[in-house]
Write an enzyme that holds these catalytic residues in place. Structure first.
Site, PDB file in Angstrom:
ATOM      1  N   GLU A   6      -6.164  -8.048  -0.225  1.00 56.00           N
ATOM      2  CA  GLU A   6      -6.791  -7.824   1.083  1.00 56.00           C
ATOM      3  C   GLU A   6      -8.233  -7.419   0.890  1.00 56.00           C
ATOM      4  OE1 GLU A   6      -4.923  -5.003   3.787  1.00 56.00           O
ATOM      5  OE2 GLU A   6      -2.963  -5.864   3.338  1.00 56.00           O
ATOM      6  N   GLU A  51       0.792  -1.232   0.000  1.00 61.33           N
ATOM      7  CA  GLU A  51       0.000   0.000   0.000  1.00 61.33           C
ATOM      8  C   GLU A  51       0.821   1.277   0.000  1.00 61.33           C
ATOM      9  OE1 GLU A  51      -2.902  -0.248   3.118  1.00 61.33           O
ATOM     10  OE2 GLU A  51      -3.908  -1.920   2.170  1.00 61.33           O
TER      11      GLU A  51
HETATM   12  C1  GCO Z   1      -3.786  -2.456   5.062  1.00 61.58           C
HETATM   13  C2  GCO Z   1      -3.225  -3.102   5.944  1.00 61.58           C
HETATM   14  C3  GCO Z   1      -3.514  -3.543   7.260  1.00 61.58           C
HETATM   15  C4  GCO Z   1      -4.664  -2.928   7.970  1.00 61.58           C
HETATM   16  C5  GCO Z   1      -5.955  -3.214   7.305  1.00 61.58           C
HETATM   17  C6  GCO Z   1      -7.138  -2.633   8.027  1.00 61.58           C
HETATM   18  O1  GCO Z   1      -3.040  -3.081   4.250  1.00 61.58           O
HETATM   19  O2  GCO Z   1      -4.384  -1.440   5.061  1.00 61.58           O
HETATM   20  O3  GCO Z   1      -2.549  -4.095   5.300  1.00 61.58           O
HETATM   21  O4  GCO Z   1      -2.317  -3.268   7.889  1.00 61.58           O
HETATM   22  O5  GCO Z   1      -4.678  -3.462   9.233  1.00 61.58           O
HETATM   23  O6  GCO Z   1      -5.994  -2.688   6.040  1.00 61.58           O
HETATM   24  O7  GCO Z   1      -7.026  -1.248   8.139  1.00 61.58           O
END
Ligand code: GCO
Length: 439
Positions: free
Chosen positions: A351, A167
């Site tokens: 994710e 990200e």
């Molecule tokens: C994300 C993250 C996580 C967060 C999840 C929820 O990639 O944003 O990988 O670290 O915990 O998204 O906010």
């Protein structure tokens, strides 16, 4: 679950995702200080001043956690490697215990028949590198390439897939413009440089892993759908800019060797000199694209300096994070990304998931997953080459600035006793995914 493995193509991968700082227990095993440790130690930054010192103590309990992954029938495990666990100073001396840990983890996955999917950086920058400017400093691309060489020199021969950075938007904009994540800056020059350098570091890491002879390398972007809050042209312009900053800047750099014009209007004066010359590295060819998707925002104009936009509350049902649930935006993103950026390249949903206060009977999460899997099927029907779907997350864990209150896990964690208890969603997925042993 409404969906079963058989509803997807035969080679479709199901997985769960976690990240190092959120679960390992950073105080274990000789890891160095990171900017998340100091961010969390600064009053007011993190709910209840909580940090990742112990987290889920996965460092000591990973065998049990991998049993849970296998028990639910997942094919893949997406984990991240902590830079400061391997290189406590960010550069220089290696912490052998750290390398050994990821080596043991890899073998323990393979022993269970689970494919290891690594992310090299999921947000905990070693403090000595933060002291040198962190993501603001162009040298970070080479520091990161060196770390890549060391960690993948050890475990790269056994990875199913690897992505350098989780990200880029969070690493740069959220952390340097909004100040909500470490290093907690609110500075437009720092932001522009971090946005560019995180992509440059991604490219250098890809080049480094190619040099090691590795394949199945990708990039992971978090996308958030920007919906104009009303019909006004101001709201539409604001939403297009939000989309540019959040989504198109990073996809554009990695896949088109360009940044969106509406973003450059605000950021170009702050980008490093000759930024255009870096695109050949930034856009080093990858083998797949990963999309993380959670929510959308309603965007409108704000009377501030650039980017002059803000979000307003929306009417959709919300998760424990207060995030609106908008499954349809997932298929829109999958289709748009393939059409405009990635073409035939395999796409993974790397994710997707929700936080819920419900610690056992999480029917809300089952519902969320069903609704989003329906959109994955919808995009598959449109011909998008989606190859897998990863749920965030295996365990309740350290939700960054929100501490331990927001629970994303398929498995409940009691942060006093560290006991793990599978939730209803875990069992529902198990019924949907476990392969017929006879067949
Ligand atoms: C994300 C993250 C996580 C967060 C999840 C929820 O990639 O944003 O990988 O670290 O915990 O998204 O906010």
């Amino acid at each position: 679950m409404k969906y079963k493995r058989a509803d997807f193509p035969p080679d479709f991968q199901f997985g769960v995702a976690t990240s190092a700082y959120q679960i390992e227990g950073h105080a274990n095993g000789g890891a160095g200080q990171t900017h998340w440790d100091s961010f969390a130690a600064t009053p007011g930054n993190v709910a209840n001043a909580e940090n990742g010192d112990l987290a889920c103590d996965h460092y000591n309990r990973f065998e049990q956690d991998l049993d849970l992954i296998r028990g639910a029938g997942f094919d893949c495990y997406r984990f991240s490697t902590s830079w400061a666990r391997v290189l406590p100073e960010g550069r220089g001396p290696i912490n052998q215990q750290g390398l050994d840990f990821y080596d043991r983890l890899t073998d323990a996955l393979l022993k269970r028949g689970i494919k290891p999917c690594a992310t090299l950086y999921h947000w905990e920058l070693p403090s000595p590198l933060a002291d040198l400017g962190g993501w603001r400093n162009r040298d970070i691309a080479n520091w990161f390439a060196d770390f890549t060489e060391i960690i993948m020199g050890r475990i790269g021969d056994r990875m199913f897939s690897v992505a350098p950075v989780n990200e880029p938007w969070c690493v740069s904009w959220l952390s340097h413009f909004e100040g909500q994540h470490a290093p907690g800056l609110r500075d437009i020059r720092a932001t522009a440089r971090a946005m560019h350098h995180v992509l440059l570091a991604h490219g250098r890491a890809i080049e480094t892993m190619r040099g090691l002879g590795m394949s199945n390398l990708g990039a992971v972007f978090n996308l958030e759908w920007a919906e104009p809050a009303d019909d006004s042209s101001e709201a539409q312009t604001a939403a297009a800019l939000y989309d540019g900053i959040y989504n198109r800047f990073f996809l554009g750099g990695a896949f088109k060797k360009s940044y969106p014009q509406n973003v450059l209007e605000g950021l170009e004066p702050h980008l490093p000199d000759k930024w255009q010359d870096d695109f050949d590295t930034i856009a080093a060819p990858v083998d797949w694209c990963g999309l993380n998707y959670y929510t959308r925002k309603l965007i409108t104009r704000a009377d501030t300096s650039w980017p002059s936009l803000t979000d307003v509350p929306g009417p959709l049902p919300k998760t424990q994070m207060g995030w609106e649930i908008d499954p349809a935006a997932l298929s829109r993103f999958l289709i748009r990304t393939a059409q405009e950026y990635t073409g035939d390249l395999p796409i993974y949903v790397t994710e997707n998931g929700m936080a819920s206060a419900e610690r056992q009977n999480d029917a809300d999460r089952i519902d969320y997953l069903n609704q989003h899997l329906a959109e994955v099927c919808n995009a598959l029907d449109h011909g998008v080459p989606i190859k897998g779907y990863f749920i965030w997350s295996l365990l309740d864990n350290y939700e960054w600035a929100l501490g331990y209150e927001k629970r994303f896990g398929l498995v409940d964690v009691d942060f006093e006793t560290l006991e793990r208890r599978p939730k209803d969603s875990y069992r529902a997925l198990q019924a949907a995914l476990v392969r017929d042993q006879s067949g």
